[in-house]
Design a protein around this motif. Structure first.
Motif, PDB file in Angstrom:
ATOM      1  N   THR A 239      52.665  84.078  25.855  1.00 17.64           N
ATOM      2  CA  THR A 239      53.705  83.855  26.867  1.00 17.64           C
ATOM      3  C   THR A 239      54.956  83.265  26.218  1.00 17.64           C
ATOM      4  OG1 THR A 239      52.130  83.621  28.680  1.00 17.64           O
ATOM      5  CG2 THR A 239      54.293  82.618  28.972  1.00 17.64           C
ATOM      6  N   ASP A 310      58.271  87.196  32.008  1.00 18.01           N
ATOM      7  CA  ASP A 310      56.963  87.565  31.475  1.00 18.01           C
ATOM      8  C   ASP A 310      56.157  88.349  32.507  1.00 18.01           C
ATOM      9  OD1 ASP A 310      53.928  86.934  30.881  1.00 18.01           O
ATOM     10  OD2 ASP A 310      55.030  86.537  29.026  1.00 18.01           O
ATOM     11  N   ARG A 313      53.556  86.716  34.968  1.00 12.58           N
ATOM     12  CA  ARG A 313      53.967  85.881  36.098  1.00 12.58           C
ATOM     13  C   ARG A 313      53.559  86.551  37.409  1.00 12.58           C
ATOM     14  NH1 ARG A 313      60.279  84.202  37.489  1.00 12.58           N
ATOM     15  NH2 ARG A 313      59.865  83.323  39.547  1.00 12.58           N
ATOM     16  N   LEU A 318      52.524  80.990  36.919  1.00 15.80           N
ATOM     17  CA  LEU A 318      52.370  81.588  35.593  1.00 15.80           C
ATOM     18  C   LEU A 318      51.097  81.019  34.990  1.00 15.80           C
ATOM     19  CD1 LEU A 318      53.828  83.430  33.504  1.00 15.80           C
ATOM     20  CD2 LEU A 318      54.840  81.352  32.555  1.00 15.80           C
ATOM     21  N   VAL A 336      55.859  77.901  38.246  1.00 14.18           N
ATOM     22  CA  VAL A 336      56.962  78.286  37.367  1.00 14.18           C
ATOM     23  C   VAL A 336      57.924  77.112  37.170  1.00 14.18           C
ATOM     24  CG1 VAL A 336      58.990  79.781  37.201  1.00 14.18           C
ATOM     25  CG2 VAL A 336      56.777  80.746  37.867  1.00 14.18           C
TER      26      VAL A 336
END
Length: 349
Positions: A239, A310, A313, A318, A336
């Protein structure tokens, strides 16, 4: 030779050994009824191994054509994807024929996605030529191209018909490219436990280590082919690594970026009390022993902007892969809104 059977939605074998490229045609002849094939490669790899691949296919009775694109991450894009599928159509490949991906991760991802889309699916065989592709991207059926918004944002789950990991092909790898693959090998060491992690040195990356990494991935793919659970553990370091890679405009290689991402997530986990500081230090030391980077000068704001795109997500959540100890990694969902704190903590030290 070691053979690892992957029992996914389409079962296939991953062969690991030496002298496999000369047997490519013989292997492919058992996989499809057609006798037309396209070898897809790039401008660095094809001059090294393309002739051998084509010759092997032709010995097995395949009418073979080639498609060679410019080397580099920049080619994993929509324009090259359309060039490839148009070339498949112009070459009159049918659903009984096949495509061979001869190269590293970019070649495998691009070719696999084209194979998934062309005629709504045509068989493809992975012949990875880098350590990174052998232990990671060639196995498991993740195929994709990059978008301006981020890495691997347009793709499909599409399993290969076979994977041939010919270790002789690693002899042509530059040292820096070999080290890229070592980042993924170390990732498997952190995931699987002490037996693999402690054994890893730059001198011990051999057939047994490569096969162990592939077998670890096999287990996670079989348990969670479409990446909704246990397979997400394979995203350790990815990530933040993908964010750093994108922010560098891909001047950082994937392996370098994953190395930085692993070190950052381990430091952040230690900062938040989820792993011992000694674990984070041990991971960073192992990466450094292979000549891999463990930090970045990029600003937390730049990393955050890239990480927000990303593909992992989901809404306002995330999922990070957090190492609690060597061999003990967990999926750790965060809001997030908490990501800036994790990035800042990962950059500390």
């Amino acid at each position: 030779m070691k053979t690892i059977e992957v029992r996914a939605s389409r079962p296939y074998a991953v062969m690991v050994g030496r002298g496999l490229l000369p047997a490519l045609g013989e292997t492919c002849a058992t996989l499809v009824k057609g006798r037309r094939a396209m070898v897809v490669s790039e401008t660095t790899v094809f001059p090294l191994h393309g002739a051998a691949a084509v010759a092997s296919l032709e010995r097995a009775g395949f009418d073979t054509v080639t498609h060679v694109f410019p080397a580099g991450e920049e080619s994993k894009c929509g324009a090259e994807f359309l060039d490839l599928v148009n070339d498949l159509a112009a070459s009159h490949l049918t659903r009984s024929d096949l495509v061979v991906a001869l190269g590293g991760g970019v070649t495998g991802d691009l070719t696999g996605f084209a194979a998934a889309c062309y005629l709504r699916g045509i068989a493809y065989v992975q012949v990875p030529t880098t350590l990174l592709a052998m232990v990671d991207s060639s196995v498991g059926g993740k195929t994709a191209i990059d978008l301006p918004a981020g890495k691997n944002l347009c793709g499909a789950f599409y399993q290969p018909a076979a994977v041939l990991c010919d270790l002789d092909l690693l002899k042509t790898l530059p040292g820096a490219v070999f080290r890229d693959g070592c980042a993924e090998v170390i990732k498997y060491g952190v995931l699987s436990g002490r037996a693999l992690f402690d054994a890893l040195t730059p001198e011990t990356i051999d057939e047994s280590v490569i096969a162990a990494c592939i077998d670890d991935k096999r287990q996670k793919v079989e348990a969670d082919e479409f990446d909704n659970g246990a397979r997400q553990l394979l995203n350790l370091g990815h990530t933040l690594g993908h964010a750093v890679e994108k922010e560098s405009c891909f001047t950082l290689s994937h392996g370098q970026a994953v190395s930085i991402g692993m070190a950052m997530i381990a430091r952040a986990a230690a900062r938040f009390g989820l792993c011992a500081p000694e674990t984070a230090a041990e991971i960073a030391a192992k990466l450094a022993a292979f000549g891999l980077p463990t930090a970045t000068a990029q600003s937390p704001e730049a990393i955050l902007a890239a990480a927000l795109g990303d593909k992992k997500r989901r809404g306002d959540t995330l999922t990070l892969v957090v190492p609690r100890a060597i061999g003990d990694c967990v999926l750790h969902p965060i809001p997030v809104a908490a990501l800036p704190d994790w990035i800042a903590a990962g950059k500390e030290g």
